[in-house]
Structure formats: structure tokens, C-alpha cells
Design an enzyme around this catalytic site. Structure first.
Site, PDB file in Angstrom:
ATOM      1  CG  ASP A  36       6.914   4.795  -4.674  1.00 57.63           C
ATOM      2  OD1 ASP A  36       7.614   4.054  -5.358  1.00 57.63           O
ATOM      3  OD2 ASP A  36       7.014   6.047  -4.678  1.00 57.63           O
TER       4      ASP A  36
HETATM    5  C1  BGC Z   1       4.697   8.036  -2.105  1.00 57.91           C
HETATM    6  C2  BGC Z   1       4.430   8.159  -0.672  1.00 57.91           C
HETATM    7  C3  BGC Z   1       5.269   7.199   0.111  1.00 57.91           C
HETATM    8  C4  BGC Z   1       6.699   7.430  -0.233  1.00 57.91           C
HETATM    9  C5  BGC Z   1       7.608   6.527   0.514  1.00 57.91           C
HETATM   10  C6  BGC Z   1       6.152   8.180  -2.350  1.00 57.91           C
HETATM   11  O1  BGC Z   1       6.430   7.952  -3.665  1.00 57.91           O
HETATM   12  O2  BGC Z   1       3.975   8.982  -2.815  1.00 57.91           O
HETATM   13  O3  BGC Z   1       3.078   7.951  -0.421  1.00 57.91           O
HETATM   14  O4  BGC Z   1       5.049   7.367   1.451  1.00 57.91           O
HETATM   15  O5  BGC Z   1       6.899   7.292  -1.597  1.00 57.91           O
HETATM   16  O6  BGC Z   1       8.925   6.990   0.435  1.00 57.91           O
HETATM   17  C1  NOJ Z   2       5.522   9.641  -5.764  1.00 59.54           C
HETATM   18  C2  NOJ Z   2       6.764   9.042  -6.303  1.00 59.54           C
HETATM   19  O1  NOJ Z   2       7.752  10.022  -6.519  1.00 59.54           O
HETATM   20  C3  NOJ Z   2       6.489   8.292  -7.576  1.00 59.54           C
HETATM   21  O2  NOJ Z   2       7.666   7.679  -8.022  1.00 59.54           O
HETATM   22  C4  NOJ Z   2       5.389   7.298  -7.389  1.00 59.54           C
HETATM   23  O3  NOJ Z   2       5.131   6.685  -8.620  1.00 59.54           O
HETATM   24  C5  NOJ Z   2       4.152   7.932  -6.823  1.00 59.54           C
HETATM   25  N1  NOJ Z   2       4.471   8.675  -5.631  1.00 59.54           N
HETATM   26  C6  NOJ Z   2       3.059   6.919  -6.505  1.00 59.54           C
HETATM   27  O4  NOJ Z   2       3.394   6.130  -5.417  1.00 59.54           O
END
Ligand code: BGC
Ligand code: NOJ
Length: 811
Positions: A483
């Protein structure tokens, strides 16, 4: 240091010290109604959606931590205490919290009195039962005063946290006999209310928080409790609560049970009122009557236990390490079911008002629970696919209550569609049910736009094909699985969200992670097409997969490992040429799983580089060296301090991709070593450092560049649960459902003598004994089914309803 122990026979983790390094929680509920509950009684309850239908209040990020819950106060003479230690924090003579499969039991004792609270949500029921037993273990009669306590949330948890100018005037309750009803906003648009009841006469009550506690008191010393006198308040606005007051007399040796129930009721608009301003309590009374005795409660509790015996009976193993057995047989499967229910919505790190059901997340979670609840998995696949757009792109998440896509969370994550192929093919392999492919499934929840589910898969596959960049590699969009690798964002304004801001058009930045993913699930798409006789479709798709393999070999190899991406300017990301973050885990995982360039030695080289550069004592970090400054062209990933989260944290979700990669080249010792580094039961002894629950995976462990390597955060709701279960069972232990049978191909540490697995598959029981007389890591010499050797290592489907013995000789 440990804070408890595993009781495997009961499938419980037993916490013996209430002051765990962080609240260690459990989940109650299996269908529509859920509670989070900590080892000291903290937590909250909601119906379906932790944002829109929250019943009780919880204070995230509070001081002290874990404030608010379903509390009991016991006043015994001048001593006031709570069975879970909190909130009163009077030192207890003994304390124990047993977190089990969808239930928790907290037992505390003080001055000869023992109090045990059993908490669970009966199957299919919209209410939580809390049975408290008070027992006098002393030699004198006891006169106790028992106070219950919960605080109502005014339904919408986000609004409840913010809109005080309105909320302080809206709260409404009713009290009738031993039941306190919460009816805020019932007179307008809400056709639901909640109640808190007890199955005994009460001698008083409170519903106004400030009178009960005292305006300047914390939960630890409510005025009413300290004085032993309920105020019998009727809340009007401010903060409504529910507190029952019961006087209990216990002779020496005597025990008494009280059954409390926190329930949720929905009524039709016509049926809302009993009389003017008095709510219709009939449905609530019927619910209360269902569990108004200890016998009824225990019957429902036994039913719940049987339900879990059945779920966990579908796959179980016996190895020579009890930590592995308890992970596979109990806790990892349990966590997978929790991610089924919660996706990424509500935990002690997810506030329930931020994220809901993730498109990619829920598709991946499915591989961890499809064997347990195939029918519900099927439904879930349609729920997810219904939020897809006609061009294959997706809402990144949807709301559990409405099942509608939520654009506010962002979109354009170009990996999203491909995960639908994973969930669907795994579902079919598990069940043999191809019929879901012909079901009509809407786009963007619009029935007029429905196409078959197979079309959804095809559109998902071609979404990548239609979105290739200059090197013939997949465009990344906002980001891929990571993300935070935002290659088109270019944000210099701290008020912008990386999840929704896209400042560049995005037709250059490409992802090697999606490339590998596309090859793996592209091949799955092709295999599926062949299974259902769509050979032209398969041949056409094959061309695109082959082209992708070539594109990776030509433009995705950095010499010692796979590149991670090309950025907006067409520059390499995750290359030896870069100053920071020369190597990333995701593309090593997916390109090795796809075995791209295996003959040329790329797979082995890539995995050796992971070992050399990314592995550390506590797991495999995401990238190395960590970013030490903000790169506007990379986005959120470079905002995190080094060693945390996506910036060189050990992101446990992606470690199993490397484990699978290792099994592709037969390195069972290495795969298993990676497995044990992050599996929580193996970390129990370092609970002080690890901090979070030793019975479930957490999303992230601080990496080698962090201030405190080894410290875990964000437990429970992570793709880590499903991927680690899938990897240990299907790639390391190597028992994998396929369209025509169970494929058996273990890749284990060479020193193992073997292991046993019992697996239910398409209605039959397979009792599998793997033997490793030559001490190899990989290779199956012979498979013997019910006494007769078979050709190859795929055990065909055998008669349902029977148990079949499968002997596997490695060598
Ligand atoms: C990630 C976080 C990030 C967030 C943003 C998550 O999936 O693990 O690191 O800050 O998304 O909404
Ligand atoms: C947590 C999110 O829920 C997932 O969709 C994502 O792939 C990982 N973080 C890595 O950013």
C-alpha cells in the site's frame, strides 16, 4: 519471560499475570454479532459493523491503555475488586484468563471469594452472555455487593468519538425490572436498540455515567461502588451506561451464578413501540428467556465448543514439535476465522472506523478458512466480486454492513483484481464446486451490470494485460500489495492521504510484484480454463503469461535479485544501483513462486540474496537498506522510520512468500527456519520483547534497522494468518488440494523423521503418514493408498464418508 501457557487439550491460552506487555485479546462471535475482549475485561461489542453499529464504547489510545469494557465490581466490606484485575486494579489473590475458541473465561479471587466470568456469543445469536459465578471459599458467610458496568456507544462509532455538541443531548434509556434498554435515536431513524440484562432481581441500578462514577473519577473507583450505593439514575443525554446492583449473600462453600446478557434487537418500523415512547421489548424478552439459567448457558457453550471441534477437526497434524502442532491445529486456523469475520476492521490496532473488508485482503484471507466453511467462503467470493468495476478494477474495500464499495478509502491498487483468481481457484480445488463460475455477479453492486463469475475472473486477468507499462510489465497504479509504495502520488502536503492522492497520470511506473503475481495466478487462470474445457481461452491467456515471463527476465532482473519496480521517471526501484532499498522482498517472493528464470539460476540467486540482505534474527525484513529520508517519488513507504512497517519492518504477511519460494527449490530447512522465526507460539518465551499475543500472528515485527528489533505490533488482522497457514500446510507439509485429488509433496527439514496429518477432503478423511527414512527435504518416492501403491503423488478422490490411509515415503 512468559505471561501464561498453552493449554492445548482445551485449545486455550491461559494468562496468569494480568499485566501482559500489551492487552492480549480474544474475539467472541461467529456470524453477525461480535465482541473484542481483553485479558482484563476491556473491549467492545458490535453488530456486523464496528463503525455503524457499535453497542458499547471503547477508548482507543487512551491512558491508561485498554480503558472501557464489560466490567464487574465486587464490594466485600471495605475491599473493592474486579475479577479481571482491571479496572479497580486491587491486587488479587489469584488471577487467570483463559482465551479459548470464541469464548473467554476470567477468574479472580480475593479474600476467600472467587469470581469467574464466562463470556461468549451463542451461535446464531445477537447477544453476548456473561455468566459470573461468585463463590465463597472461606469459612464465614459473605455479604457482597456486585455492580455490573458497560457504557453505551451511540451507535455510529466515528460520530460517537467526535460529535459531542449533538451527542451529549441525544442519549436515552429505559429501565424495566432487571433490564436496562439503550434506545438513543430509536424514535427517529433507527429500528434497533440494545439491552443489558441479568437473570436475577436487582436492588438498584445506574444509567448516568457521571453520577455513577463521579465526574472526576476514572473507571477504577466509581462513587456508587466505593460507597456501595447505586444512585438509581435515569440518563438523559450525556453518557448513558448500564450498571446493575445486586446484593449477594454466600454461605461458606456456596456459589451463585448470575447470567448477564448484552443484546441487540432489530424491529420493523411498524412494530417499534409498545405504547407512547415505550419501546417494544418483546424481542428482547424472548432473547433473555433463551439463556436465563446456568443450564441453558452451558448448553449453548457446549454447542459452541462442539462447533469449533468440528471446524478444527478438518485439518490436524502431529509433528515432533508441540509448538508447530498448536499453531497448525488450533491458533493459526482460529486466527484465519477471525480474519474471515473482521477482515481489517476491528482489533486493538484497527479502530473499527477506518477500514472494513479489503478486496485483496479478504480474497487472500479466504485461503486460510475455505476448508472450514466452504459455503460461507463461496458467499464471500460473490460479496467481494460484486464490488468490482466492469474494467476489472476494484474498490479497495467495502463496508461489512452494506457490502458496498467505499471510495473514501482509495482505489487504483493494480494488484487487487488478481487476488480474485486466487480465492476462486482455491475454493474450487477445495470443494470441487465449479458451479460458482456460472453464477451471475454484479459489477459495482449493480445487478443490471451482472456477468458470470467466470467473466469476472477473465476481466481480472485482462486488467493486467490491458495495463502494461513501457517494459511490458504491469503498471502499479496507486500501489500494489504494498500500500505504501506510491509511485504516482508525489505528495508534498502533509494533509493529503497517500491512499487517495494521485498526482500523476501513472502510465509509466511498473511493478515486478504484480508481474510475478500475474504469472502465478495467470497460470491458475489457464489451468482453470482447461479444467472447464475453454481451451482457446487458455491458449490466448498463455501468450500473455509467456510474454510476462520474458518481460521479467529482460527487464526485471538486477543481476542478483529481481527488481522491485520502475518509478514514474522509468528509473529502477530495488536495484543495486539505488542508494537505499536496493532489494525488496515482494518481487523476490512472487517471482520465485512463479519460478521465473529458474533454469537460469535466478530463483536460487534471488533467495540467496534474501538470506544475505533481508533475513535477520526475528524474520525477513521488507527492504534493505531502509529508507532514511522522504522520497516524494516513492510515497508513504519512505515516511516510516527505518525498521518499521513497510520501511524495512518484518512484514509477516510476505515472509511466507519467501518460504514458498524456498520450497520451489527444495530447501526445506530454510523454509522451516523462516516459518519458526515469526510463528507466535515459537516466540512465547520472548513475550516481553514481542509484546503482542503469543497465540496469534501480528502484522509487523520491528526489523533489524529499528530501535527495538523483534517488537511486534498490529496483532490479529493481517494476511499473515492465512498465508502462514497455507504455506505450512500446503507447501512445507505439502498437502495441497487440486482439482482431481490431494497432491502430496512435502518440503521439510531433512532431520525430520516425518509427520502425520488428518485431512478432510470432499467428504472423506485422509489419514496421511509421511515417512522420511532417507532424511531428505523434498521428494516423494512412493505413495501407498489403503495398502496399494499409486502412480505419482496425487491421491485421487476417494469414497466420501470413509477414512483412507495414505502412506507417503519420501526419498
Ligand atoms: C499499511 C499501512 C498504511 C495503511 C494506510 C496499510 O495497509 O499496512 O502501513 O499506513 O495501509 O491506510
Ligand atoms: C495491510 C493491508 O491491509 C494490505 O492490504 C497490504 O497489502 C499490506 N498492509 C501491505 O501494505
Amino acid at each position: 519471560m512468559k505471561y501464561g501457557y498453552f493449554d492445548d487439550a482445551n485449545r486455550e491460552y491461559v494468562i496468569t499475570n494480568p499485566q501482559t506487555p500489551y492487552p492480549w485479546i480474544n474475539y467472541l462471535g461467529n456470524d453477525d454479532f461480535f465482541s473484542l475482549t481483553s485479558n482484563t475485561g476491556g473491549g467492545y461489542t458490535f453488530y456486523k459493523d464496528a463503525k455503524f453499529r457499535r453497542l458499547t464504547r471503547y477508548r482507543y489510545n487512551n491512558v491508561p491503555v485498554d480503558n472501557g469494557g464489560k466490567y464487574f465490581y465486587i464490594k466485600d466490606g471495605d475491599t473493592v475488586w474486579s475479577p479481571g484485575w482491571k479496572p479497580v486494579k486491587t491486587p488479587l489473590d489469584s488471577y487467570e484468563c483463559r482465551h479459548g475458541m470464541s469464548y473467554s473465561k476470567i477468574k479472580g479471587a480475593k479474600n476467600g471469594v472467587e469470581a469467574e466470568v464466562l463470556q461468549f456469543i451463542p451461535l446464531g445469536f445477537w447477544g453476548e452472555v456473561l455468566k459470573i459465578q461468585l463463590k465463597n471459599n472461606g469459612t464465614e458467610a459473605k455479604k457482597l455487593k456486585l455492580f455490573s458496568f458497560i457504557e453505551w456507544c451511540l451507535w455510529n462509532a466515528e460520530d460517537d468519538n467526535a460529535n459531542f455538541q449533538r451527542n451529549f443531548s441525544t442519549g436515552e434509556v429505559e429501565i424495566e425490572n432487571s433490564v436496562i434498554y439503550h434506545k438513543t435515536e430509536f424514535k427517529e431513524r433507527r429500528n434497533h436498540y440494545a439491552f443489558y440484562s441479568v437473570n436475577a432481581p436487582i436492588q438498584g441500578y445506574d444509567t448516568d455515567r457521571e453520577t455513577f462514577l463521579g465526574l472526576y473519577n476514572d473507571f477504577d473507583r466509581p462513587d456508587a461502588v466505593m460507597e456501595g450505593k447505586p444512585r438509581n439514575t435515569h440518563a438523559h443525554g450525556w453518557s448513558p451506561i448500564a450498571s446493575h446492583y445486586i446484593e449477594v449473600e454466600l454461605q461458606p462453600g456456596e456459589a451463585k451464578d448470575f447470567v448477564f446478557m448484552l443484546g441487540y434487537v432489530e424491529v420493523t418500523p411498524e412494530d417499534k413501540w409498545e405504547s407512547k415512547s415505550i419501546i417494544n421489548k418483546r424481542p428482547a424478552k424472548a432473547m433473555i428467556a433463551k439463556f436465563d439459567t446456568t443450564e441453558k448457558v452451558m448448553a449453548a457453550y457446549n454447542e459452541l465448543r462442539a462447533y469449533w471441534d468440528n471446524l478444527l477437526g478438518k485439518i490436524s497434524i502431529k509433528s515432533n514439535d508441540e509448538r508447530l502442532d498448536r499453531m497448525v491445529n488450533i491458533w493459526n486456523q482460529y486466527q484465519c476465522m477471525v480474519t474471515f469475520n473482521m477482515s481489517r476492521s476491528a482489533s486493538f490496532f484497527e479502530s473499527g472506523i477506518g477500514r472494513g473488508m479489503g478486496f485483496r485482503d479478504s480474497n487472500q484471507d479466504l485461503i486460510g478458512f475455505v476448508h472450514q466453511i466452504p459455503a460461507r467462503a463461496r458467499e464471500r467470493i460473490f460479496d467481494i466480486a460484486s464490488t468490482q468495476f466492469e474494467d476489472g478494477s476494484c474498490y479497495h474495500q467495502y463496508q461489512p454492513l452494506t457490502k458496498k464499495g467505499n471510495a473514501a478509502i482509495g482505489g487504483d491498487f493494480n494488484d487487487d483484481p488478481l487476488w480474485l483468481i486466487l480465492s476462486t481457484t482455491e475454493y474450487i480445488k477445495e470443494t470441487g464446486d465449479f458451479s460458482l463460475l456460472d453464477e451471475m455477479v454484479p459489477f459495482d453492486n449493480d445487478e443490471t451490470k451482472a456477468k458470470t463469475h467466470f467473466e469476472h475472473l477473465k476481466i481480472s486477468f485482462y486488467f493486467t494485460v490491458n495495463n502494461l507499462g513501457p517494459h511490458g510489465l504491469p503498471l502499479i497504479g496507486r500501489a500494489d500489495w504494498n500500500d505504501c509504495l506510491n509511485l504516482n502520488c508525489f505528495s508534498s502536503d502533509p494533509n493529503e492521504s497517500f491512499q487517495t492522492t494521485g498526482n500523476k497520470k501513472g502510465r509509466t511506473a511498473e511493478s515486478l510484484m504484480i508481474a510475478g503475481l500475474f504469472v502465478v495466478y495467470g497460470r491458475e487462470f489457464i489451468k482453470l480454463c482447461k479444467q472447464i474445457g475453454k481451451h482457446d481461452e487458455a491458449a490466448e491467456a498463455q501468450k500473455h503469461v509467456d510474454a510476462m515471463v520474458e518481460a521479467v527476465k529482460a527487464h526485471g532482473w538486477d543481476g542478483e535479485w529481481y527488481l522491485r519496480a520502475y518509478d514514474y521517471f522509468g528509473r529502477k526501484v530495488g536495484s543495486n544501483e539505488n542508494e537505499e532499498s536496493k532489494i525488496f522482498i515482494e518481487s523476490q517472493g512472487w517471482c520465485t513462486m512463479a519460478e521465473i528464470g529458474k533454469e537460469e539460476g535466478m530463483v536460487k540467486k534471488s533467495l540467496d540474496s534474501v538470506k544475505e540482505r533481508l533475513d535477520c534474527k526475528y524474520g525477513i525484513v521488507l527492504n534493505n537498506p531502509a529508507f532514511t529520508k522522504y522520497y516524494i517519488e516513492y510515497g508513504e513507504i519512505s515516511t516510516y522510520p527505518a525498521g518499521y512497517k513497510e520501511n524495512a519492518g518484518i512484514f509477516c504477511h510476505n515472509n511466507p512468500w519467501i518460504m514458498i519460494g524456498e520450497t520451489m527449490i527444495g530447501r526445506g530447512d530454510q523454509a522451516y527456519e523462516y516459518y519458526t522465526k515469526i510463528a507466535p507460539a515459537f516466540l512465547e518465551e520472548i513475550s516481553d520483547l514481542h509484546k503482542v499475543e503469543p497465540y496469534v500472528y501480528c502484522q509487523m515485527i520491528a526489523g533489524k534497522d529499528a530501535f527495538k528489533p523483534g517488537e511486534g505490533k498490529n496483532s490479529w488482522l493481517s494476511g499473515t494468518a492465512a498465508w502462514n497457514f497455507y504455506t505450512i500446510v500446503q507447501y512445507i507439509l505439502g498437502v495441497k488440494p487440486d482439482y482431481n485429488g490431494l497432491s502430496i509433496n512435502p518440503c521439510i527439514p531433512a532431520e525430520w523423521d516425518g509427520f502425520e496429518m488428518t485431512r478432510e477432503f470432499r467428504g472423506a478423511q485422509y489419514k496421511i503418514a509421511v515417512k522420511n527414512p532417507d532424511h531428505v527435504s523434498k521428494g516423494v518416492k512412493q505413495v501407498i493408498v489403503n495398502g496399494a501403491p499409486i502412480e505419482g503423488n496425487v491421491v485421487p478422490m476417494l469414497e466420501a464418508g470413509k477414512t483412507h490411509n495414505v502412506e507417503v515415503i519420501m526419498g
